[in-house]
Enzyme design. Structure first.
Site, PDB file in Angstrom:
ATOM      1  N   ASP A  98     -22.432  56.012 111.382  1.00  0.00           N
ATOM      2  CA  ASP A  98     -21.956  57.337 111.731  1.00  0.00           C
ATOM      3  C   ASP A  98     -22.901  57.880 112.799  1.00  0.00           C
ATOM      4  OD1 ASP A  98     -20.629  59.896 111.412  1.00  0.00           O
ATOM      5  OD2 ASP A  98     -20.191  59.249 109.364  1.00  0.00           O
ATOM      6  N   ASP A 194     -18.932  61.561 115.018  1.00  0.00           N
ATOM      7  CA  ASP A 194     -18.636  62.837 114.380  1.00  0.00           C
ATOM      8  C   ASP A 194     -18.161  63.881 115.406  1.00  0.00           C
ATOM      9  OD1 ASP A 194     -19.218  64.174 111.648  1.00  0.00           O
ATOM     10  OD2 ASP A 194     -20.130  65.582 113.046  1.00  0.00           O
ATOM     11  N   GLU A 251     -14.075  60.879 115.631  1.00  0.00           N
ATOM     12  CA  GLU A 251     -13.469  61.894 114.762  1.00  0.00           C
ATOM     13  C   GLU A 251     -13.076  63.078 115.641  1.00  0.00           C
ATOM     14  OE1 GLU A 251     -14.419  64.755 110.954  1.00  0.00           O
ATOM     15  OE2 GLU A 251     -15.795  64.614 112.635  1.00  0.00           O
ATOM     16  N   HIS A 324     -14.731  61.449 103.186  1.00  0.00           N
ATOM     17  CA  HIS A 324     -15.692  62.267 102.428  1.00  0.00           C
ATOM     18  C   HIS A 324     -15.450  63.765 102.593  1.00  0.00           C
ATOM     19  CE1 HIS A 324     -17.077  62.128 106.508  1.00  0.00           C
ATOM     20  NE2 HIS A 324     -17.897  63.135 106.262  1.00  0.00           N
ATOM     21  N   ASP A 325     -14.521  64.155 103.460  1.00  0.00           N
ATOM     22  CA  ASP A 325     -14.230  65.578 103.678  1.00  0.00           C
ATOM     23  C   ASP A 325     -12.894  65.999 103.073  1.00  0.00           C
ATOM     24  OD1 ASP A 325     -16.521  65.921 105.296  1.00  0.00           O
ATOM     25  OD2 ASP A 325     -15.429  65.326 107.106  1.00  0.00           O
TER      26      ASP A 325
HETATM   27  C1  NOJ Z   1     -17.409  66.071 110.277  1.00  0.00           C
HETATM   28  C2  NOJ Z   1     -18.025  65.376 109.105  1.00  0.00           C
HETATM   29  O1  NOJ Z   1     -17.138  64.428 108.624  1.00  0.00           O
HETATM   30  C3  NOJ Z   1     -18.373  66.435 108.093  1.00  0.00           C
HETATM   31  O2  NOJ Z   1     -18.745  65.898 106.862  1.00  0.00           O
HETATM   32  C4  NOJ Z   1     -19.448  67.297 108.680  1.00  0.00           C
HETATM   33  O3  NOJ Z   1     -19.706  68.379 107.825  1.00  0.00           O
HETATM   34  C5  NOJ Z   1     -19.057  67.857 110.045  1.00  0.00           C
HETATM   35  N1  NOJ Z   1     -18.403  66.894 110.890  1.00  0.00           N
HETATM   36  C6  NOJ Z   1     -20.254  68.350 110.772  1.00  0.00           C
HETATM   37  O4  NOJ Z   1     -21.091  67.273 111.117  1.00  0.00           O
END
Ligand code: NOJ
Length: 554
Positions: A98, A194, A251, A324-325
């Protein structure tokens, strides 16, 4: 369309804090990952995406990095990391790291320097202004924080401890590229980047359009897919990525297929694929993720099919149901009660037979579900806690807030991996950093591996099909019955070979009429194993039934 190893791969995401704790401090770690590599190899995955393990004060569980070249002590040492990479490669798997480079931690040395004075050499590494605009942070409140040392505000699109880097400054870019090369030279096989479409901000930093008299507004249109983002990514590609045989996935909240083509078309030399969020936003109302609305299958199909066809000749899709989000897919789009096993398999089939690179989030292969903690004190996620505090201060009811949290909190995905039915799900021998989901007694890897009909073994078969049939990777896609509210059916085609994928998204029996051409096709996988292999024109699908038919010659 060119063949690429990363198109033919299946990626498995590890959220290290919650994966496996080898030293019993309640936190997953790198040695814990090494212990489970054989489990992943058995599953058949090709690539591991590791959420951040860099040094971090953990305001956002590692997405706030204070040193890109050190390993967080909770997770182990750089020697552990080197050994993990070796062990991954020894098993013919790959590792993508990541990469969080839209922002750093406020404890990163660059920011420690930057905030010291307006003429510090690192001042311009971040975004400082005399006055804040009205942008809202993704984690509630203003996206600007006042810093009294220099009497200015800095921008943080995420938490106050995640200041945004100033990509306009060429020194920032060069330092980041040097760091990336350092990891690539250590042998990593790529990066998941990210919020990488946030790196170029409209330099005027205009106010967002205020909504219902609210204090803060979304600034999305001024930093998502901003003015110089493609230029920055092409520069990154040329200076780092292009020299290695790696994969990259960006992402990208708010990305459209038209933009995704610009990011991923081979001729443009930016990234290999992106994560879009259109299907993840399907149950969010106008006020964002906590403003929950019912989702519809018709819309889900429309979104996923649009991405399939738009990226048919240019670019490449990444396929995912959760990370994970996000909430656990079986709780969100399936049935985590009576039909948990059937619906988890159905969802897996629907996704893995599409065109693109599939991603499995840890525990998805076990059908892990959302968790329902009954008090806010059990939650750890900063986004959840900030939202809760803000809404309670505005007078919201705790009960209603907990309901929303049960549906959408990121901690749904972050409860520890359920390895077996022993205390703490075999994740640790002490109190875990976040409580385990009490259903681990029934839902765990040990029982799934022992049961040939488990979700785990079903994922293994799906992955094996991708290796056996090139059509699964490279075939074109066509949606059938777009208006059906219960069935998601589509076909794939590659040089006169055909696949038909039919999934029932309901807990009822439904009928499906097999297209005539497919009557001689063979079923290659399905989640109700007793079904007769011979096809009849009228197929009665059981609750959450999913089948795939293959025909080599019409
Ligand atoms: C996306 C990530 O997947 C998330 O977990 C994070 O809080 C935010 N970006 C900020 O880095």
């Amino acid at each position: 369309m060119t063949r690429q190893w990363w198109k033919e791969s299946v990626v498995y995401q590890i959220y290290p804090r919650s994966f496996n704790d080898s030293n019993n401090d309640g936190i997953g770690d790198i040695n814990g990952i090494i212990q489970k590599l054989d489990y992943l190899k058995e599953l058949g995955v090709d690539v591991i995406w590791l959420s951040p393990v860099y040094e971090s004060p953990n305001d956002d569980n590692g997405y706030d990095i204070s040193d890109y070249t050190r390993i967080m002590s909770d997770f182990g040492t750089m020697e552990d990391w080197d050994r993990m990479l070796q062990e991954i490669h020894k098993r013919n798997m790959k590792l993508i790291m990541d990469l969080v480079i839209n922002h750093t931690s406020d404890e990163h040395n660059w920011f420690v320097e930057s905030r010291k004075s307006t003429d510090n050499a690192f001042r311009d590494y971040y975004i400082w202004r005399d006055k804040p605009n009205n942008w809202e942070s993704a984690f509630s409140g203003s996206a600007w924080k006042y810093d009294k040392t220099t009497n200015q505000y800095y921008l943080h699109l995420f938490s106050q401890k995640q200041p945004d880097l100033n990509w306009e400054n060429p020194d920032v870019r060069n330092d980041l590229f040097t760091m990336m090369k350092w990891w690539l030279d250590k042998g990593v096989d790529g990066f998941r980047m990210d919020v990488i479409n946030f790196i170029s901000k409209d330099q005027r930093l205009p106010d967002g359009e205020a909504n219902n008299g609210k204090l803060y507004a979304s600034g999305h249109s001024y930093y998502m897919n901003g003015p110089r983002v493609h230029e920055f990514l092409q520069e990154m590609n040329q200076k780092t990525l292009a020299n290695y045989d790696i994969m990259t996935v960006g992402e990208m909240p708010g990305v459209t297929p038209e933009q995704a083509k610009l990011y991923t078309a081979e001729s443009r030399n930016e990234l290999d694929m992106v994560f879009h969020f259109e299907h993840m936003d399907i149950d969010s109302g106008p006020d964002g993720k906590w403003d929950i609305k019912p989702w519809s299958l018709v819309e889900l199909k429309q979104i996923l099919s649009k991405w399939q066809t738009e990226l048919e000749y240019e670019g490449w899709n990444s396929l995912y149901w959760n990370n994970h989000d996000q909430p656990r897919v079986v709780s969100r789009f399936g049935d985590d009660g009576a039909y948990r096993v059937e619906s988890a398999k159905m969802l897996a089939t629907t996704l893995h037979m599409m065109k693109g690179t599939p991603y499995i989030y840890q525990g998805e292969e076990l059908g892990m579900t959302n968790v329902r903690f009954n008090k806010i004190a059990s939650y750890r996620d900063i986004e959840t806690l900030n939202m809760y505090e803000e809404k309670i201060n505005e007078g919201a009811e705790e009960k209603a807030l907990l309901e929303t949290i049960h549906a959408k909190s990121r901690d749904n995905a972050r409860t520890p991996m359920q390895w077996d039915s022993s205390a703490n799900a075999g994740f640790t021998e002490t109190a875990p950093w976040l409580q385990v989901n009490p259903n681990y007694v029934d839902i765990n890897a040990a029982s799934a591996v022992a049961d040939p009909n488990s979700i785990y073994h079903y994922y293994r078969k799906l992955i094996a099909l991708r290796k056996k049939y090139p059509i699964v990777v490279y075939g074109s896609y066509e949606l059938l019955m777009p208006e059906s509210e219960s069935i998601f059916a589509y076909t794939r085609e590659l040089r006169n070979k055909h696949l038909l994928v039919v999934s029932n998204f309901t807990n009822e029996f439904v009928h499906f009429e097999i297209p005539k051409d497919y009557l001689k096709a063979t079923k290659i996988i399905g989640n109700y194993h007793e079904r007769n292999e011979k096809l009849e024109q009228k197929l009665e699908l059981k609750p959450y039934e999913s089948c795939v038919y293959y025909d080599a010659d019409f």
